[in-house]
Design a protein around this motif. Structure first.
Motif, short mmCIF file in Angstrom:
data_model
loop_
_atom_site.label_atom_id
_atom_site.label_comp_id
_atom_site.label_asym_id
_atom_site.label_seq_id
_atom_site.Cartn_x
_atom_site.Cartn_y
_atom_site.Cartn_z
N THR A 293 0.78 -1.10 -0.18
CA THR A 293 0.08 0.12 -0.12
C THR A 293 0.96 1.22 -0.16
OG1 THR A 293 -1.72 -1.33 1.26
CG2 THR A 293 -2.16 1.01 1.42
N TYR A 295 1.14 5.20 0.94
CA TYR A 295 0.55 6.27 1.84
C TYR A 295 1.07 7.64 1.58
CZ TYR A 295 -1.10 2.26 4.58
OH TYR A 295 -1.63 1.09 5.04
N GLU A 300 -2.27 8.72 5.22
CA GLU A 300 -3.49 8.31 4.45
C GLU A 300 -3.18 7.44 3.52
OE1 GLU A 300 -5.61 12.69 4.92
OE2 GLU A 300 -4.68 12.25 3.09
N SER A 301 -3.83 6.46 3.13
CA SER A 301 -3.76 5.69 2.13
C SER A 301 -3.94 6.07 0.80
CB SER A 301 -4.66 4.22 2.12
OG SER A 301 -4.58 3.25 1.01
N VAL A 304 -3.57 1.01 -3.17
CA VAL A 304 -3.15 -0.67 -2.78
C VAL A 304 -2.62 -0.93 -4.15
CG1 VAL A 304 -4.05 -3.01 -2.55
CG2 VAL A 304 -4.86 -0.86 -1.09
N TYR A 332 5.73 3.49 1.11
CA TYR A 332 5.24 2.23 0.87
C TYR A 332 5.37 1.06 1.96
CZ TYR A 332 10.08 1.15 -0.96
OH TYR A 332 11.27 1.05 -1.28
N GLN A 333 4.16 0.27 2.22
CA GLN A 333 4.13 -0.84 2.89
C GLN A 333 3.86 -2.25 2.62
OE1 GLN A 333 0.74 -0.57 5.59
NE2 GLN A 333 1.92 -1.43 7.51
#
Ligand SMILES: [Ca+2]
Ligand SMILES: [Ca+2]
Ligand SMILES: [Ca+2]
Length: 354
Positions: A293, A295, A300-301, A304, A332-333
């Protein structure tokens, strides 16, 4: 040291490599060394993109041949007083893919035929060959074809050739054997070889098909066509040992040779800073649900980027910020849930500069 090479079929090739050391490295000494068939190696100075990441280009001057061995490694000196030299392992790959399309020894025909095409015992090797008129002379005004039923995916190659053995007895300069290629499932055909001469003995014909490789050539078909005019007939042609030889795109070979990683990993994106797109590499050691995801700096996202159940392996995905985001810091996660019950969660920062 970790490296990736862009999927490009055309020289020069572009590469990115991460070079690290326990001492700081001297970016002006980062080199790619590469050689063909253990001959003298070429060296290319790499450009520093950030403290670890380097890029460069290299080329074989379009002189790679079938069977060539390509070897390459990276080296860099550190900033210690000894200026120690660190080298990566040498990596190798072979340039060669050979596929026997048909030697006509199977009891059935893999060719869709029109007219009188069929197997003959007038062969180069084995028991049989393919002939336009195995039972006698060909007819006047013939226009008949033998089409290999299976298409070939030539998209992951940079060049190639197809060869066949031919014996012929025909009205020279008039009646002809044509070898044709189609990239639209047989709708239209291009002549890639034409023969209107006599071969008393089987002779090898080789056709360069490099113009029909790379992206866009995922389904290529081949056919032989026999053509005669309205007078003067003869025995016709015999074809044996049709062989396809392809040179893989080295970028793709390297990617395929990568081994299964031992641990989860989320790499720094590259290039970074970026505009408008960047690559993110990650590794999973077992089959996992992986979600990546993006951010913004407020947490805030934004998007995806990836959400799949995938096999163990190394993956590269691209993120394109064009028309979506303004300059700034983004995160990025990765969240990975492995089938072995282990989880992995990591966040990294990237910088968009428009
Ligand atoms: Ca044969
Ligand atoms: Ca004729
Ligand atoms: Ca014949």
């Amino acid at each position: 040291m970790r490296n990736s090479i862009n999927r490009k079929g055309i020289e020069p090739y572009e590469l990115y490599v991460e070079l690290t050391d326990n001492f700081a490295i001297d970016p002006s000494t980062a080199l790619l060394h590469y050689r063909v068939n253990d001959e003298t190696s070429n060296s290319v100075l790499l450009t520093s993109l950030d403290e670890k990441l380097f890029s460069g280009t290299f080329s074989f001057n379009n002189k790679l041949n079938f069977g060539d061995k390509v070897s390459y490694c990276f080296s860099v000196r550190d900033l210690s007083s000894n200026s120690n030299l660190a080298s990566s392992d040498t990596l190798n790959y072979l340039v060669d893919t050979v596929q026997v399309v048909d030697d006509f020894e199977f009891p059935y025909l893999d060719w869709e035929i029109t007219g009188t095409w069929g197997l003959s015992t007038q062969k180069k090797n084995g028991l049989y060959s393919l002939s336009d008129s195995p039972d006698g002379q060909y007819a006047n005004n013939t226009n008949s074809t033998a089409t290999y039923k299976m298409p070939f995916d030539l998209s992951s190659y940079i060049s190639g050739e197809i060869s066949y053995y031919l014996r012929s007895n025909l009205e020279v300069g008039v009646d002809s054997l044509l070898f044709e290629l189609s990239n639209d499932n047989g709708l239209t055909w291009k002549i890639i070889d034409a023969v209107s001469q006599n071969y008393i003995f089987f002779a090898k014909r080789t056709v360069n098909i490099s113009a029909y490789t790379g992206i866009g050539f995922e389904s290529v078909k081949f056919r032989f066509r026999f053509y005669s005019n309205g007078s003067n007939i003869s025995d016709g042609v015999y074809i044996d040992d049709v062989v396809l030889r392809m040179i893989p795109d080295p970028a793709m070979s390297i990617e395929e040779s990568e081994i299964i990683p031992r641990s989860y990993d989320l790499s720094q994106n590259y290039p970074n800073p970026f505009n408008p797109s960047t690559m993110i590499d990650f590794s999973v050691p077992v089959r996992s649900d992986v979600k990546i995801t993006i951010y913004n700096i407020l947490g805030e996202s934004i998007e995806v980027l990836y959400n799949k159940n995938i096999e163990a392996g190394k993956y590269s995905i691209s993120f394109n910020a064009a028309n979506k985001l303004s300059s700034g810091i983004y995160f990025y996660q990765i969240i990975a849930n492995g089938m072995d019950g282990k989880n992995f969660n990591q966040v990294k920062k990237m910088l968009l500069i428009k």
